[in-house]
Scaffold this active site. Structure first.
Site, PDB file in Angstrom:
ATOM      1  N   ARG A  98       0.832  -1.197   0.000  1.00 16.27           N
ATOM      2  CA  ARG A  98       0.000   0.000   0.000  1.00 16.27           C
ATOM      3  C   ARG A  98       0.864   1.243   0.000  1.00 16.27           C
ATOM      4  NH1 ARG A  98      -4.577  -1.681   4.531  1.00 16.27           N
ATOM      5  NH2 ARG A  98      -5.284  -3.568   3.466  1.00 16.27           N
ATOM      6  N   SER A 191      -7.970  -1.195   1.109  1.00 16.04           N
ATOM      7  CA  SER A 191      -8.916  -1.530   2.172  1.00 16.04           C
ATOM      8  C   SER A 191      -9.679  -0.304   2.667  1.00 16.04           C
ATOM      9  CB  SER A 191      -8.185  -2.234   3.319  1.00 16.04           C
ATOM     10  OG  SER A 191      -9.101  -2.729   4.276  1.00 16.04           O
ATOM     11  N   ASP A 358     -13.017  -2.341   0.630  1.00 19.16           N
ATOM     12  CA  ASP A 358     -13.011  -3.568  -0.175  1.00 19.16           C
ATOM     13  C   ASP A 358     -13.989  -4.619   0.325  1.00 19.16           C
ATOM     14  OD1 ASP A 358     -11.409  -3.990   2.103  1.00 19.16           O
ATOM     15  OD2 ASP A 358     -10.266  -5.555   1.116  1.00 19.16           O
ATOM     16  N   THR A 424      -1.957 -10.262  14.345  1.00 20.98           N
ATOM     17  CA  THR A 424      -2.831  -9.515  13.442  1.00 20.98           C
ATOM     18  C   THR A 424      -2.465  -9.841  11.996  1.00 20.98           C
ATOM     19  OG1 THR A 424      -3.102  -7.735  15.044  1.00 20.98           O
ATOM     20  CG2 THR A 424      -3.545  -7.206  12.734  1.00 20.98           C
ATOM     21  N   GLU A 443     -11.128 -10.082  14.317  1.00 19.14           N
ATOM     22  CA  GLU A 443     -10.142  -9.105  14.774  1.00 19.14           C
ATOM     23  C   GLU A 443     -10.877  -7.896  15.335  1.00 19.14           C
ATOM     24  OE1 GLU A 443      -6.493  -9.836  11.637  1.00 19.14           O
ATOM     25  OE2 GLU A 443      -7.998  -8.320  11.146  1.00 19.14           O
ATOM     26  N   SER A 445     -10.237  -5.030  14.763  1.00 22.77           N
ATOM     27  CA  SER A 445     -10.212  -3.988  13.739  1.00 22.77           C
ATOM     28  C   SER A 445     -11.369  -4.142  12.754  1.00 22.77           C
ATOM     29  CB  SER A 445      -8.874  -3.998  13.004  1.00 22.77           C
ATOM     30  OG  SER A 445      -8.572  -5.290  12.517  1.00 22.77           O
ATOM     31  N   LYS A 456     -11.636 -12.318   5.745  1.00 25.10           N
ATOM     32  CA  LYS A 456     -12.698 -11.692   6.513  1.00 25.10           C
ATOM     33  C   LYS A 456     -13.757 -11.180   5.542  1.00 25.10           C
ATOM     34  CE  LYS A 456      -9.794  -7.554   7.313  1.00 25.10           C
ATOM     35  NZ  LYS A 456      -8.436  -8.103   7.192  1.00 25.10           N
TER      36      LYS A 456
END
Length: 633
Positions: A98, A191, A358, A424, A443, A445, A456
């Site tokens: 990224r 994301s 996403d 993570t 998670e 997050s 996920k």
């Protein structure tokens, strides 16, 4: 029909096509619906070096120049070797690579990474094979799609399955890989990070099981970016991605597919759609879904409206935009503020949800009630067997990321299920799922999922919650009080106790200061001893979390500094690898409370002593200069 039909204002039309809500001062023109491009000059989009030129199009026709070498012409496709040089900064993290869009727009930046990926894979993993390509609709995906397709053809891939308009959510890419037995897939997304010409872009690769590539591959990709000298590029025209269909060039095929159909079919096999529809069509139940102008806008209407009977105006921000409507597509209390305000209004809906850029993250809300991600996965796991047909035989195992609260641990213990605590990064769950050891995981997050795919899945989590609410209310007659989201959560707390949890994010900190915090805390943890007093808390242990994968034996270390106290309270510090600039310092605070009379306390009030301790122990203000966090969850 449900009474939600007049509750929310519908923003825009629903389509898998996307557009930008605002263009830069010298815009790269957006292709028309016919994908006929004829007006962009090479200097408007300086992605390539002198090895080849760019046609007048946002989405590249690449032609070899005198510095390129033809290396093959299999069945009429001309494959060109394009000279290149290594580019710094292409270290691939837990969620791919990224960077800012402008970085990817630099000469050969994306092409180098894609070629390095092919150089890292065994030939049998892609030669004459099938790869999937999709993305979240953000700015630069159209151009990137054409680059990836040409390099894939140049490296001997047999077929690319690409979502219409380059759109396909991360969970859907995983689903398509698995259903169509593809060799892997590219996901174009940063994301939950913002999109647009000045913001973020990203790329990652998922393997043939549908899960993110393991570190053994991402490490090889990085190594190859340091030594790359050529890019293998097929000289084929740009592909029209605006309509489904098949295009062939020699023995290379591109099939543009509906991005929704395979995923929808999978969801129908996991959930009882009739049960959910019975809830969404009740006159006394109101539903709201915020797609945040991100990829799930392409999925919301086909699933929630067309299949499940929700009202069209229950979907907000339902058109995927290249810049997410100037928003930050991160479904939390800060960036999904419009939905939060709606859910906390006097006449708010009964159930609200949002998903990210996403489509792999989610936020769940009840009327004036927020469900923490840590509680969400625990409640899904506790109710899965009775409410979700896919789990009618019971889950195989449960897992959470290390910073996520221990609420899921208590469910695993009560249900007698195997439990895992992992670093993570979804790839760690994927290994366990692929080995048949794990069914449900999450998670803190805002990522939740199961082994229906190895990613996920935001919409899956929303459907799971709707299934639970629908199951609890299946025998309720009109006029009877419905079991609400808050009722489900509070009943769970009564059974298992409440894990108060909060996360403080300090985004885009100077990397030097952020790294110094972690170095300082690692040193402090290494010197700490059990029994030491930290204010009113007694230390049980302190460490820097490491993990040995029970499937492949791989070891990862330095995954977050933990201070765990004798009453089960925890404070955790780690740097996030999901941003594109600076560093994000994350502080996690957790405290278990078995006393039901205290369960209704505000989390920030209940956790204040631990929060104050965490900030004092870390000297965060001294190292970063930050007075307040950017986001509090």
């Amino acid at each position: 029909m449900a009474s939600c039909c007049n509750s929310l204002r519908l923003e825009g039309l629903f389509s898998s096509a996307f557009r930008s809500s605002k263009r830069p001062s010298n815009p790269i023109p957006t292709p028309s619906s016919s994908s006929s491009f004829s007006h962009l000059s090479t200097h408007d989009f300086p992605l390539k070096n002198n090895s080849f030129s760019v046609s007048h199009s946002r989405s590249f026709t690449i032609k070899a120049s005198s510095s390129s070498t033809t290396i093959a012409e299999p069945e009429g496709i001309k494959i060109t070797s394009v000279p290149t040089k290594p580019i710094e900064g292409q270290k691939t993290g837990t969620s791919g690579l990224r960077k800012k869009v402008k970085v990817f727009m630099q000469e050969n930046y994306l092409s180098n990474w894609i070629q390095s990926l092919f150089n890292s894979l065994p030939p049998e993993d892609y030669k004459n094979g099938v790869l999937v390509l999709g993305g979240d609709g953000r700015y630069f995906n159209r151009e990137a799609s054409q680059i990836i397709i040409k390099i894939a053809a140049g490296n001997g891939v047999g077929k690319i399955l690409v979502g219409r308009d380059g759109i396909m959510s991360t969970p859907a890419v995983s689903a398509v890989i698995r259903k169509r037995k593809a060799n892997g897939g590219f996901i174009m997304s940063a994301s939950h990070n913002p999109g647009g010409p000045e913001y973020d872009w990203g790329i990652k690769f998922n393997y043939n099981s549908g899960q993110p590539a393991p570190e053994s591959i991402t490490d090889k990709i990085y190594g190859n970016t340091l030594s790359i000298s050529e890019i293998k590029m097929a000289e084929i025209p740009d592909i029209d991605l605006s309509r489904t269909g098949v295009t062939k060039y020699g023995n290379f095929t591109v099939e543009v597919i509906d991005p929704v159909s395979d995923y929808l079919e999978l969801m129908e096999s996991v959930f009882d759609f009739q049960l959910i529809k019975s809830l969404l069509t009740r006159s006394d139940f109101r539903f709201a879904f915020d797609a945040m102008h991100a990829v799930t806008g392409a999925y919301a209407k086909p699933i929630f409206v067309d299949k499940l009977g929700a009202c069209l105006d229950s979907i907000s921000n339902g058109v995927p935009l290249e810049d997410f409507g100037h928003g930050h597509p991160d479904p939390n209390l800060t960036y999904a503020k419009d939905l939060v305000n709606t859910m906390y209004s006097e006449n708010g809906p009964d159930f609200g949800a949002a998903s990210d850029g996403d489509g792999d993250r989610n936020m769940i809300l009840g009327k004036k009630f927020f469900v923490t991600p840590s509680d969400s996965v625990a409640i899904i796991a506790a109710n899965a067997q009775e409410a979700i047909p896919y789990f009618q035989g019971g889950p195989k195992g449960l897992a959470r990321s290390m910073p996520t609260s221990g609420a899921l641990d208590r469910v695993a213990e009560k249900l007698g299920l195997t439990f895992f605590e992992v670093p993570t990064g979804w790839k760690f769950f994927g290994n366990l799922m692929d080995a048949g050891k794990l069914s449900i995981c999450g998670e803190e997050s805002f990522g939740t999922g199961s082994d229906h795919i190895l990613e996920k899945d935001g919409i899956w989590a929303v459907l799971a919650w709707l299934s639970i609410i629908a199951y609890r209310n299946k025998d309720k007659k009109p006029g009877e009080k419905l079991v609400s989201v808050s009722d489900v959560v509070k009943q769970h707390w009564e059974t298992y106790g409440r894990n108060f949890f909060s996360r403080y994010d300090y985004e885009e900190c100077a990397s030097e200061g952020a790294n110094k915090i972690i170095e300082y805390l690692r040193d402090l943890a290494s010197k700490s001893k059990a029994g030491e007093k930290y204010g009113n808390y007694v230390l049980q242990f302190a460490d820097d979390f490491s993990y040995t994968d029970p499937v492949d034996g791989s070891v990862v270390s330095k995954q977050g500094v933990r201070f765990v106290f004798t009453d089960g309270s925890r404070i955790i510090f780690r740097l996030s690898g999901t941003g594109s600039a600076g560093a994000t310092v994350r502080v996690y605070i957790e405290q278990f409370e078995p006393d039901a009379s205290k369960h209704d306390m505000d989390a920030q009030v209940a956790l204040k002593p631990l929060i104050d301790l965490a900030l004092a122990v870390s000297k965060l203000k001294d190292f970063t200069g930050r007075e307040k966090p950017t986001v509090i969850t």
